[in-house]
Design an enzyme around this catalytic site. Structure first.
Site, PDB file in Angstrom:
ATOM      1  CB  VAL A   1      12.927  48.983 -13.667  1.00 38.38           C
ATOM      2  CG1 VAL A   1      12.887  47.823 -12.680  1.00 38.38           C
ATOM      3  CG2 VAL A   1      11.546  49.593 -13.821  1.00 38.38           C
TER       4      VAL A   1
ATOM      5  CG  ASP B   1      20.852  48.723 -21.658  1.00 41.92           C
ATOM      6  OD1 ASP B   1      19.875  48.857 -20.895  1.00 41.92           O
ATOM      7  OD2 ASP B   1      20.812  49.039 -22.868  1.00 41.92           O
TER       8      ASP B   1
ATOM      9  NE  ARG C   1      20.899  53.686 -18.883  1.00 42.04           N
ATOM     10  CZ  ARG C   1      20.604  54.591 -17.968  1.00 42.04           C
ATOM     11  NH1 ARG C   1      21.071  55.830 -18.095  1.00 42.04           N
ATOM     12  NH2 ARG C   1      19.832  54.293 -16.944  1.00 42.04           N
TER      13      ARG C   1
ATOM     14  CB  THR D   1       6.628  44.161 -20.521  1.00 44.92           C
ATOM     15  OG1 THR D   1       6.435  44.842 -19.272  1.00 44.92           O
ATOM     16  CG2 THR D   1       7.581  43.004 -20.311  1.00 44.92           C
TER      17      THR D   1
ATOM     18  CB  THR E   1       4.607  44.794 -15.715  1.00 50.73           C
ATOM     19  OG1 THR E   1       5.127  45.613 -14.673  1.00 50.73           O
ATOM     20  CG2 THR E   1       3.122  44.549 -15.498  1.00 50.73           C
TER      21      THR E   1
ATOM     22  CB  CYS F   1       3.382  51.456 -14.780  1.00 52.31           C
ATOM     23  SG  CYS F   1       5.112  51.008 -14.554  1.00 52.31           S
TER      24      CYS F   1
ATOM     25  NE  ARG G   1       9.716  54.492 -19.423  1.00 54.06           N
ATOM     26  CZ  ARG G   1       9.903  53.695 -18.370  1.00 54.06           C
ATOM     27  NH1 ARG G   1      10.213  52.420 -18.560  1.00 54.06           N
ATOM     28  NH2 ARG G   1       9.763  54.157 -17.146  1.00 54.06           N
TER      29      ARG G   1
END
Length: 426
Positions: free
Chosen positions: A18, A36, A41, A87, A122, A262, A333
């Protein structure tokens, strides 16, 4: 009067699926710092590479006004902070707000008066103002809506989707005061060509996000339950859906595994809040139960077919094509392919996984799975096409069948192959 000026610096906190696309888009015209906590990364992004494959090296190079860092002190000068951390849920399927809390603590420790913190992660309705804002107040020593402000603009990133990108997906925005809401909306209008929708409150925007995926989860759960019913009736589910789909208002959902960060997670945020206020949601949790059980169902179907062919399940070689949670994407994920593997392990079958998209080190770290790197013809008693990667579709049914032994079973979860070429499909 709160204003976000064109030259005000912006920080994006969390550079995953995201955060990075958002930071790169802003970085084309706005002073932007991507933060981050993972130094590897940061090093990767500074070299112009993105392991998630969401942003190309050329797109990173186009963002002339962006820099990347793992040092939180580097964002002290920023006026706008956008939080895009994960989240997830914990082992008890309850919201795990740890990344959100740590991000809020880090921002609160460096932000200056007049800042606005916008959350994209979220959450359940109320989380921004009930959980995050008090942390910002405590860490900064400042007062909410007096010294600093908050906003919410739920992410709508679809990993692996090269058609629907950050800029051409309409964005919902909200702010902690009407003036802040207007400024947050104007901020996103800088990069969102599809337009924005300004919600009346942060809670409304939070609720809108969490029901988007809850609705999709329930629709898929219905189709999954129908697939189980139709299997017992000896009816092909896809044929039924294609026939029903000739009506203009029939929704074109398909059965399958529901994973990812999600759809399979967000409903638990809503049910958590519902239970907290004394309401036990029945429909949402029933849908979740169905979708969470589909890996076990697929494994049991394969075991049944092997048994019918008098192939011993104990020690049987079973190949699973695909480990990512969706096609043409390296995202692991919350992949529900692991549920199939776990169930087959209970039968003491020998399971091998092949997925050219995923990072083997990540697969080992996250799930203790070491994907095979090459496929061997004539090796497998069962083959499960679990993810519809284009590579598997391009292989075709004949090449996939060649991987199997004489009495092998080919089970197609994704309905990616012609029905006459598979033994069963979901």
């Amino acid at each position: 009067m709160f204003k976000i000026e064109a030259n005000d610096s912006l920080a994006v906190i969390g550079l995953g699926y995201v955060g990075l696309p958002l930071a790169v888009e802003f970085g084309k015209g706005t002073p932007t710092i991507g933060f981050d906590i993972n130094q590897d990364r940061i090093d990767e992004l500074n070299s112009g590479k993105d392991r998630t494959l969401e942003v190309s090296s050329e797109e990173i190079a186009e963002a002339k006004h962006i820099s990347f860092t793992s040092n939180i002190d580097d964002v002290k000068s920023c006026k706008v902070f956008i939080v895009t951390v994960p989240t997830p849920i914990n082992s008890h399927k309850q919201p795990d707000l740890t990344p959100l809390i740590k991000a809020s603590e880090a921002i609160g420790s460096v932000m200056q008066a007049g800042s606005v913190v916008i959350y994209e992660s979220t959450v359940y309705p109320g989380a921004t103002e009930e959980v995050c804002v008090p942390i910002l107040e405590r860490m900064s020593g400042m007062s909410f809506n007096k010294d600093f402000y908050a906003g919410y603009s739920p992410e709508r990133i679809n990993p692996g989707d090269k058609e629907h990108r950050v800029s051409n997906i309409m964005k919902v925005t909200a702010g902690s005061t009407p003036e802040v809401a207007e400024e947050v909306d104007k901020l996103y209008q800088r990069i969102i060509t599809a337009g924005t929708h300004s919600a009346s409150s942060i809670k409304v925007a939070e609720a809108a996000k969490v029901i988007e995926n809850t609705q999709r989860d329930l629709n898929i759960a219905l189709i999954n339950e129908l697939a189980i019913i139709f299997d017992r009736l000896d009816i092909d589910t896809l044929e039924v859906l294609e026939a029903a789909g000739t009506k203009w208002n029939f929704l074109p959902f398909r059965p399958g595994l529901v994973g990812g960060h999600c759809i399979s997670v967000d409903p638990y945020y809503l049910t958590h809040k519902a239970q907290e206020i004394g309401y036990h949601p029945q429909v949402i949790l029933s849908g979740r139960q169905i979708n969470d059980s589909m890996g076990e169902y697929v494994a049991s179907q394969v075991v049944k077919m092997l048994t019918q062919r008098r192939v011993h399940v104990v020690g049987a070689n079973i190949l699973i094509l695909g480990l990512a949670f969706k096609e043409n994407c390296p995202d692991l994920r919350n992949t529900r392919v692991v549920d199939i593997i776990s169930e087959l392990d209970n039968y003491h079958a020998t399971v091998e996984v092949y997925d050219p998209w995923v990072d083997p080190e990540e697969a080992m770290h996250e799930y203790n799975i070491s994907p095979v790197t090459e496929l061997e013809n004539g090796r497998y008693d069962a083959i499960i096409l679990a993810v519809g990667h284009q590579q598997f579709i391009d292989m075709g049914a004949d090449a996939i069948h060649a991987l199997g032994r004489e009495k092998h079973v080919l089970y197609d979860i994704k309905s990616a192959l012609p029905i006459e070429s598979v033994d069963a499909r979901l």
